[in-house]
Write a protein that holds these residues in place. Sequence first.
Motif, PDB file in Angstrom:
ATOM      1  N   PHE A 165      -7.591   1.613   9.017  1.00  0.00           N
ATOM      2  CA  PHE A 165      -6.172   1.517   9.141  1.00  0.00           C
ATOM      3  C   PHE A 165      -5.683   0.599   7.948  1.00  0.00           C
ATOM      4  CE2 PHE A 165      -6.647   2.918  13.759  1.00  0.00           C
ATOM      5  CZ  PHE A 165      -6.217   3.970  13.665  1.00  0.00           C
ATOM      6  N   LEU A 166      -6.203  -0.309   7.643  1.00  0.00           N
ATOM      7  CA  LEU A 166      -5.935  -1.159   6.726  1.00  0.00           C
ATOM      8  C   LEU A 166      -5.595  -0.395   5.136  1.00  0.00           C
ATOM      9  CD1 LEU A 166      -4.892  -3.922   5.408  1.00  0.00           C
ATOM     10  CD2 LEU A 166      -7.395  -4.577   5.188  1.00  0.00           C
ATOM     11  N   LEU A 167      -6.816   0.216   4.866  1.00  0.00           N
ATOM     12  CA  LEU A 167      -6.718   1.196   3.893  1.00  0.00           C
ATOM     13  C   LEU A 167      -5.465   2.299   3.738  1.00  0.00           C
ATOM     14  CD1 LEU A 167     -10.290   1.883   3.109  1.00  0.00           C
ATOM     15  CD2 LEU A 167      -8.735   0.917   1.508  1.00  0.00           C
ATOM     16  N   ALA A 168      -5.392   2.784   4.889  1.00  0.00           N
ATOM     17  CA  ALA A 168      -4.236   3.570   5.187  1.00  0.00           C
ATOM     18  C   ALA A 168      -2.963   2.976   4.933  1.00  0.00           C
ATOM     19  CB  ALA A 168      -4.352   4.416   6.369  1.00  0.00           C
ATOM     20  N   TYR A 169      -2.805   1.929   5.481  1.00  0.00           N
ATOM     21  CA  TYR A 169      -1.359   1.150   5.412  1.00  0.00           C
ATOM     22  C   TYR A 169      -1.020   1.080   3.958  1.00  0.00           C
ATOM     23  CZ  TYR A 169       1.560  -2.946   5.688  1.00  0.00           C
ATOM     24  OH  TYR A 169       2.653  -3.907   5.593  1.00  0.00           O
ATOM     25  N   GLU A 170      -2.167   0.375   3.204  1.00  0.00           N
ATOM     26  CA  GLU A 170      -2.077  -0.011   1.682  1.00  0.00           C
ATOM     27  C   GLU A 170      -1.725   1.394   0.797  1.00  0.00           C
ATOM     28  OE1 GLU A 170      -5.527  -1.967   0.943  1.00  0.00           O
ATOM     29  OE2 GLU A 170      -5.081  -3.710   1.802  1.00  0.00           O
ATOM     30  N   ARG A 171      -2.236   2.447   1.256  1.00  0.00           N
ATOM     31  CA  ARG A 171      -2.216   3.683   0.419  1.00  0.00           C
ATOM     32  C   ARG A 171      -0.922   4.608   0.533  1.00  0.00           C
ATOM     33  NH1 ARG A 171      -8.372   5.544   0.038  1.00  0.00           N
ATOM     34  NH2 ARG A 171      -9.306   3.868  -1.044  1.00  0.00           N
ATOM     35  N   ARG A 172      -0.492   4.449   1.885  1.00  0.00           N
ATOM     36  CA  ARG A 172       0.826   5.304   2.368  1.00  0.00           C
ATOM     37  C   ARG A 172       1.782   4.842   1.821  1.00  0.00           C
ATOM     38  NH1 ARG A 172       0.396   6.689   9.226  1.00  0.00           N
ATOM     39  NH2 ARG A 172      -0.797   8.521   8.562  1.00  0.00           N
ATOM     40  N   ARG A 173       2.990   5.740   1.391  1.00  0.00           N
ATOM     41  CA  ARG A 173       3.936   5.737   0.675  1.00  0.00           C
ATOM     42  C   ARG A 173       5.232   5.421   1.657  1.00  0.00           C
ATOM     43  NH1 ARG A 173       4.760   6.856  -4.837  1.00  0.00           N
ATOM     44  NH2 ARG A 173       6.475   7.892  -4.334  1.00  0.00           N
ATOM     45  N   PRO A 174       5.522   6.326   2.254  1.00  0.00           N
ATOM     46  CA  PRO A 174       6.650   6.397   3.413  1.00  0.00           C
ATOM     47  C   PRO A 174       6.794   5.179   4.267  1.00  0.00           C
ATOM     48  CG  PRO A 174       5.791   8.538   3.180  1.00  0.00           C
ATOM     49  CD  PRO A 174       4.887   7.689   2.618  1.00  0.00           C
ATOM     50  N   GLN A 175       7.893   4.539   4.445  1.00  0.00           N
ATOM     51  CA  GLN A 175       7.939   3.538   5.146  1.00  0.00           C
ATOM     52  C   GLN A 175       7.529   3.713   6.739  1.00  0.00           C
ATOM     53  OE1 GLN A 175       8.240   0.950   3.001  1.00  0.00           O
ATOM     54  NE2 GLN A 175       9.746  -0.093   4.155  1.00  0.00           N
ATOM     55  N   ALA A 176       7.954   4.890   7.212  1.00  0.00           N
ATOM     56  CA  ALA A 176       7.615   5.099   8.666  1.00  0.00           C
ATOM     57  C   ALA A 176       6.337   5.274   8.734  1.00  0.00           C
ATOM     58  CB  ALA A 176       8.320   6.355   8.939  1.00  0.00           C
ATOM     59  N   TRP A 219       7.598   2.084  16.301  1.00  0.00           N
ATOM     60  CA  TRP A 219       6.592   1.090  16.721  1.00  0.00           C
ATOM     61  C   TRP A 219       7.243  -0.227  16.989  1.00  0.00           C
ATOM     62  CZ3 TRP A 219       2.645   3.816  18.228  1.00  0.00           C
ATOM     63  CH2 TRP A 219       2.607   5.198  17.629  1.00  0.00           C
ATOM     64  N   VAL A 220       8.380  -0.528  16.704  1.00  0.00           N
ATOM     65  CA  VAL A 220       8.856  -2.125  16.822  1.00  0.00           C
ATOM     66  C   VAL A 220       8.896  -2.685  18.465  1.00  0.00           C
ATOM     67  CG1 VAL A 220      10.948  -3.385  16.775  1.00  0.00           C
ATOM     68  CG2 VAL A 220      10.141  -1.881  14.971  1.00  0.00           C
ATOM     69  N   PRO A 221       9.395  -1.604  19.377  1.00  0.00           N
ATOM     70  CA  PRO A 221       9.407  -2.119  20.891  1.00  0.00           C
ATOM     71  C   PRO A 221       8.048  -2.424  21.207  1.00  0.00           C
ATOM     72  CG  PRO A 221      10.984  -0.330  20.443  1.00  0.00           C
ATOM     73  CD  PRO A 221      10.067  -0.501  19.302  1.00  0.00           C
ATOM     74  N   GLU A 222       7.162  -1.446  21.182  1.00  0.00           N
ATOM     75  CA  GLU A 222       5.540  -1.790  21.678  1.00  0.00           C
ATOM     76  C   GLU A 222       5.143  -2.934  21.070  1.00  0.00           C
ATOM     77  OE1 GLU A 222       1.579   0.432  22.686  1.00  0.00           O
ATOM     78  OE2 GLU A 222       3.289   1.618  21.602  1.00  0.00           O
ATOM     79  N   SER A 223       5.414  -3.116  19.753  1.00  0.00           N
ATOM     80  CA  SER A 223       4.785  -4.371  19.064  1.00  0.00           C
ATOM     81  C   SER A 223       5.536  -5.659  19.441  1.00  0.00           C
ATOM     82  CB  SER A 223       5.040  -4.420  17.490  1.00  0.00           C
ATOM     83  OG  SER A 223       4.606  -3.234  16.965  1.00  0.00           O
ATOM     84  N   LEU A 224       6.859  -5.643  19.759  1.00  0.00           N
ATOM     85  CA  LEU A 224       7.513  -6.927  20.500  1.00  0.00           C
ATOM     86  C   LEU A 224       6.786  -7.081  21.948  1.00  0.00           C
ATOM     87  CD1 LEU A 224      11.085  -6.164  19.600  1.00  0.00           C
ATOM     88  CD2 LEU A 224       9.822  -8.317  18.641  1.00  0.00           C
ATOM     89  N   TYR A 225       6.699  -6.242  22.611  1.00  0.00           N
ATOM     90  CA  TYR A 225       6.021  -6.538  23.914  1.00  0.00           C
ATOM     91  C   TYR A 225       4.558  -6.984  23.884  1.00  0.00           C
ATOM     92  CZ  TYR A 225       3.809  -4.937  28.310  1.00  0.00           C
ATOM     93  OH  TYR A 225       2.917  -5.002  29.529  1.00  0.00           O
ATOM     94  N   THR A 226       3.935  -6.314  22.873  1.00  0.00           N
ATOM     95  CA  THR A 226       2.321  -6.549  22.771  1.00  0.00           C
ATOM     96  C   THR A 226       2.532  -8.114  22.248  1.00  0.00           C
ATOM     97  OG1 THR A 226       1.974  -4.610  22.125  1.00  0.00           O
ATOM     98  CG2 THR A 226       0.309  -6.202  21.678  1.00  0.00           C
ATOM     99  N   LEU A 227       3.236  -8.660  21.350  1.00  0.00           N
ATOM    100  CA  LEU A 227       3.464 -10.158  20.878  1.00  0.00           C
ATOM    101  C   LEU A 227       3.690 -10.963  22.160  1.00  0.00           C
ATOM    102  CD1 LEU A 227       5.398  -9.841  17.812  1.00  0.00           C
ATOM    103  CD2 LEU A 227       3.074 -10.738  17.931  1.00  0.00           C
ATOM    104  N   VAL A 228       4.452 -10.555  23.119  1.00  0.00           N
ATOM    105  CA  VAL A 228       4.561 -11.290  24.538  1.00  0.00           C
ATOM    106  C   VAL A 228       3.497 -11.384  25.062  1.00  0.00           C
ATOM    107  CG1 VAL A 228       6.087 -11.569  26.547  1.00  0.00           C
ATOM    108  CG2 VAL A 228       7.124 -10.722  24.305  1.00  0.00           C
ATOM    109  N   VAL A 229       2.558 -10.231  25.385  1.00  0.00           N
ATOM    110  CA  VAL A 229       1.458 -10.135  26.185  1.00  0.00           C
ATOM    111  C   VAL A 229       0.301 -11.162  25.302  1.00  0.00           C
ATOM    112  CG1 VAL A 229      -0.430  -8.777  26.911  1.00  0.00           C
ATOM    113  CG2 VAL A 229       1.698  -7.931  26.999  1.00  0.00           C
TER     114      VAL A 229
END
Length: 644
Positions: free
Chosen positions: A551-562, A599-609
Amino acid sequence: LLVVGLSTAMLWLDAPDRRQAIRVLIAGHLLAFCLLAGWLWPMLEMHGITIPNDASFPLSSWQDLLPATLRPVFAAGLVALVLCDVPLVRSTISTLQAGALRHFFSSAGLAALGFLAGDQLGLADIRFFPLVWLFTAIASGWMAGLALSALSSVAFPRVMGWARALLCAAAALGLLGWIATHVSAAPDWALWNHAGLDSKPQWRNLTRTFPAMNGTLWSPRLVFEHDPANNDIGSTRTLEALPMFLGHRPVLEGLYMESALISPAVYQLQSELSARPSSPLVRFPSGSLDVAFAAQHMNFLHADTVLLRSAVARQAVESSGLFEKTAESLPFAVYRLRHFDSQLASVVSQPIRIRPEHDWMNDAFAWFRTRSRFSAYLPVYGAPESLANAQTAGATPKVTVRVLDRYALEFETTALGRPHLIKMAWHPRWHLRSRGELFKAGPGFMLVVPEEPTIRLEYGYTAVGMLGILASGTAALGLLVYILLGRRLLAPLAAGPSLARQGGSYLPLLAAWLVMVAAGVWYATGAPERVYSRAWESMRANRYAEAAADFLLAYERRRPQAKKEEALFWLAKSSELAGRFDEAAARYRELVENYHGYWVPESLYTLVVLDKVTAGKIRAEAYEIRLREEYPNNQWAQKLDNVK
């Protein structure tokens, strides 16, 4: 355009006299470039304001690339290729034909390379592959015909013409029979579409709501709910044709979603009123049902009416108290916004914030979909900082519409020097003909600072567009004169030696093919979607550490923001599942601070957890507040109450 243009380099490499070949190719390209200028030059000029189609095409099997309907053609071409080793067949293929066949195969290879590299180059990869089929089919059919002609001349020397005709007829009938047995969806699709809207199950119920939605070209806009069930009115996109039935009243969705500057805002609003939103723009993922925010967005986008289909959306709208029902013919219902006070042109009342023009569309989308930003200011792009202080107090301003035309807008105002928001999409072809300044504002509207009481905007041509029209006309006239003078434009090709090989080395062409193959292998093996799929294989097998690495490789190589946001989320999730809580928290924090998508709402929730799991190390109070304020109706905000 890319494949045809770039593939001519293969003609140059395959020509024995490359100096003459390059002259012919340059002349041909220049002629085409000028003949197309009236259309091509504006397209190139506007490229920066279009929305790239970043959706990649996932392959389920090799059959996606080699459909059954094309297999006989390709098989015939393969057999003919083998038969080319037979002297009888080889001798019937002229030098010019051989060069053309090599060019078709080279073009197919270049299209295949475009398919493999398209996603990483920011192009729609799937649009390249039909050219692979087209060029290969032409070359295969041509070679099969040549081989058939050569063999029939030996097998039937006295009746060669009849034999060839019978063999061709048999081959054509056999191919048609094969295709007929493998085509199923297209006939049903054609019958469904050509049966007409009146034959669709829910069309009559929809038409009963038309009187409540009727208007003119300059009525407030209409927004409709996206619902897959709308196939029963012809298509999920049938509602885009509503202006044809509503007196040309504007509807907030259109066919050209990649070229409309306010498309991200339109699909965001549509998702806020849809139980099952479409979210077709990969770079701008839409939200979810949120009627309160939708009401604010409708007022801002100058839309006062909404057409709903699903029971979930109808119930949410009715319970909000923000709308009144004006028509109903189940499953459809029409609602009007109660406190609609929008004007097509008005003096800006909220604070203005000057933003850089670079990457303005992403910034405008983030502003539009974020509650705290949307209510705090209006972004204006590329304007001087002094504009933020131009909202001087004074008498209540008055803006009056004088002219509303497809190619002209005219308003009278009493607020000279103050910013006026024109709620129509900004475009380089809109020109301010009165004294003042024209800027781009969120989410893609025009903002005018007038220096005289009359604001006049005209939709015309840019300088590049005018030059393109002039170039097309000049090139067409020049070509006509050239032909009338008795010359032949294709004389160098007809002569043969210039672009057709008479002898010499094939090494340059072979080297180009090898480079294409190597580039294709490199793009295929390093494709971010391939790495992303491999990461999911590890996730399903509960190998979370391996999944995180991919997933780190995919994150680094993907171009579109979404797409980068999506890969970053699953990188954080796989790290979390692997027990690396500090690393996961860092990735979630990176996501909520730098992205604004799905993915922002779920990420905020997970940070709280995770804050609870790590005994308060994350200090997630701010994330909890943000989740509750920005996404109050989101499922992850509602789950916060269950976090102990």
